[in-house]
Design a protein around this motif. Sequence first.
Motif, PDB file in Angstrom:
ATOM      1  N   GLY A  42       1.994   0.907   3.522  1.00 58.35           N
ATOM      2  CA  GLY A  42       0.624   0.659   3.104  1.00 58.35           C
ATOM      3  C   GLY A  42      -0.350   1.718   3.586  1.00 58.35           C
ATOM      4  O   GLY A  42      -1.444   1.863   3.039  1.00 58.35           O
ATOM      5  N   ARG A 130       6.104 -14.577   7.128  1.00 60.92           N
ATOM      6  CA  ARG A 130       4.831 -15.137   6.653  1.00 60.92           C
ATOM      7  C   ARG A 130       4.916 -15.542   5.190  1.00 60.92           C
ATOM      8  O   ARG A 130       4.473 -16.629   4.805  1.00 60.92           O
ATOM      9  N   GLY A 148      11.475  -1.546   2.790  1.00 55.71           N
ATOM     10  CA  GLY A 148      11.433  -1.940   4.194  1.00 55.71           C
ATOM     11  C   GLY A 148      11.227  -3.433   4.369  1.00 55.71           C
ATOM     12  O   GLY A 148      11.898  -4.083   5.184  1.00 55.71           O
ATOM     13  N   VAL A 149      10.293  -4.016   3.624  1.00 54.81           N
ATOM     14  CA  VAL A 149      10.054  -5.458   3.714  1.00 54.81           C
ATOM     15  C   VAL A 149      11.122  -6.225   2.931  1.00 54.81           C
ATOM     16  O   VAL A 149      11.656  -7.238   3.392  1.00 54.81           O
ATOM     17  N   SER A 169      16.151  -0.212  -7.889  1.00 51.99           N
ATOM     18  CA  SER A 169      16.743   0.840  -8.709  1.00 51.99           C
ATOM     19  C   SER A 169      18.257   0.680  -8.677  1.00 51.99           C
ATOM     20  O   SER A 169      18.821   0.213  -7.668  1.00 51.99           O
ATOM     21  N   ASN A 172      20.571   1.340  -5.756  1.00 51.90           N
ATOM     22  CA  ASN A 172      20.504   0.463  -4.573  1.00 51.90           C
ATOM     23  C   ASN A 172      21.195  -0.886  -4.784  1.00 51.90           C
ATOM     24  O   ASN A 172      21.145  -1.748  -3.897  1.00 51.90           O
ATOM     25  N   TYR A 186      14.567  -3.205 -12.538  1.00 48.72           N
ATOM     26  CA  TYR A 186      13.178  -3.460 -12.902  1.00 48.72           C
ATOM     27  C   TYR A 186      13.031  -3.338 -14.416  1.00 48.72           C
ATOM     28  O   TYR A 186      13.932  -2.920 -15.111  1.00 48.72           O
ATOM     29  N   ILE A 224       2.643  -9.101  -1.780  1.00 49.60           N
ATOM     30  CA  ILE A 224       2.060  -8.411  -0.616  1.00 49.60           C
ATOM     31  C   ILE A 224       1.486  -7.069  -1.033  1.00 49.60           C
ATOM     32  O   ILE A 224       1.020  -6.304  -0.189  1.00 49.60           O
ATOM     33  N   THR A 225       1.501  -6.775  -2.334  1.00 51.75           N
ATOM     34  CA  THR A 225       1.137  -5.415  -2.737  1.00 51.75           C
ATOM     35  C   THR A 225       0.332  -5.299  -4.020  1.00 51.75           C
ATOM     36  O   THR A 225      -0.267  -4.250  -4.250  1.00 51.75           O
ATOM     37  N   SER A 237      -0.758 -12.136   0.064  1.00 46.17           N
ATOM     38  CA  SER A 237      -0.631 -12.383   1.504  1.00 46.17           C
ATOM     39  C   SER A 237      -0.940 -11.097   2.249  1.00 46.17           C
ATOM     40  O   SER A 237      -0.285 -10.073   2.053  1.00 46.17           O
ATOM     41  N   SER A 239      -1.522  -8.427   5.369  1.00 48.99           N
ATOM     42  CA  SER A 239      -0.861  -8.038   6.604  1.00 48.99           C
ATOM     43  C   SER A 239      -1.668  -8.484   7.800  1.00 48.99           C
ATOM     44  O   SER A 239      -2.890  -8.402   7.820  1.00 48.99           O
TER      45      SER A 239
END
Length: 296
Positions: A42, A130, A148-149, A169, A172, A186, A224-225, A237, A239
């Motif tokens: 972020g 959270r 990461g999250v 992707s 992964n 996606y 979260i984004t 939500s 941070s």
Amino acid sequence: MKAVQFDQYGPPSVVHVADVAEPHAGPGEIRISVRASGFSAGETALRSGARKDLVTLPFRTGYDAAGVVDEIGEGVDASELGARVFGMTAANRRGANAEYAVLVHWAAKPAVWSWAEAGGAAGAIETATRVLDQLPGGTILVHGAAGGVGTVAVQLAIARGATVIGTASARNHDFLRSLGAEPTTYGPGLTDRVRGVDAVFDCAGGALPDLIEIAGDPARVVTITDPAAPRHGVHFSHSAAIPGADPLAVHGLAVKLAEEGRLGIPVAATFPLSEATAAHELSERSHAPGKIVYVN
Ligand SMILES: NC(=O)c1ccc[n+]([C@@H]2O[C@H](COP(=O)([O-])OP(=O)(O)OC[C@H]3O[C@@H](n4cnc5c(N)ncnc54)[C@H](OP(=O)(O)O)[C@@H]3O)[C@@H](O)[C@H]2O)c1
């Protein structure tokens, strides 16, 4: 001491190592000699100037780290001195990407984690815990599951008994299978590929109409984004590292899961503090699964 900061908004090259005064532990806090600290995805938006409302210049980056306790504040048990810990800075302080950092929430570093894994753990665990606490269980779609999250969210959701589908992707997908999630790509056709989902944890953004259709109700989606959340009736939500939010403790369950070998912190890449520009550049393009970490 050395600390990563930016003094102006702009491209990754504005981030640099500065010589700054060492911080000291206040009441209820500890100071650690940092071994590793998390890169916060972020903060690329903070650095670029897209979120000037959240920044005071100069801005010191990083809100989670791992290291050895070398100073304790009033009220902290003296036995903490010398402990190996991981944790988070105060909500409005940051500065974890440095030689020393002051933590307000911490836990003993699981021995099974390397310093790099521990350095990137606390923020992802806090965020994933959270959001999972706000969603129903059952079958969960983690959108952006290889980040990461996302990688931590997948593991914590499985530990809670959920069935997890993860978007990522194609390169992964094997990685997501290794975490126990069913992978999918996606983009167009997502609503056909993913059905029967009870909740959606959005870590990637840009797909809220599809995610709402998949969940069947905006109340079953948490992002979260995605800044479009309010327009779609979806909860964003925030941070705990954003000023004004209540910082949450690192979840004790996560430490137990780590010690049982059920929670790893995949590390996408490591950088020394002096290569902060390269870390920002990597974060802004596609990268290996997991967390980008600074190692001292
Ligand atoms: N609100 C909060 O509490 C909070 C806390 C932490 C992070 N965040 C935000 O949540 C987001 C995820 O954080 P993170 O640490 O997981 O970030 P990250 O490690 O960079 O992961 C982002 C993931 O999104 C996927 N992705 C999908 N579309 C993408 C695109 N167009 N460009 C780049 N990646 C794309 C990527 O997966 P593939 O590589 O498989 O494509 C990547 O693994 C970031 O925006 C971050 O700022 C919010």
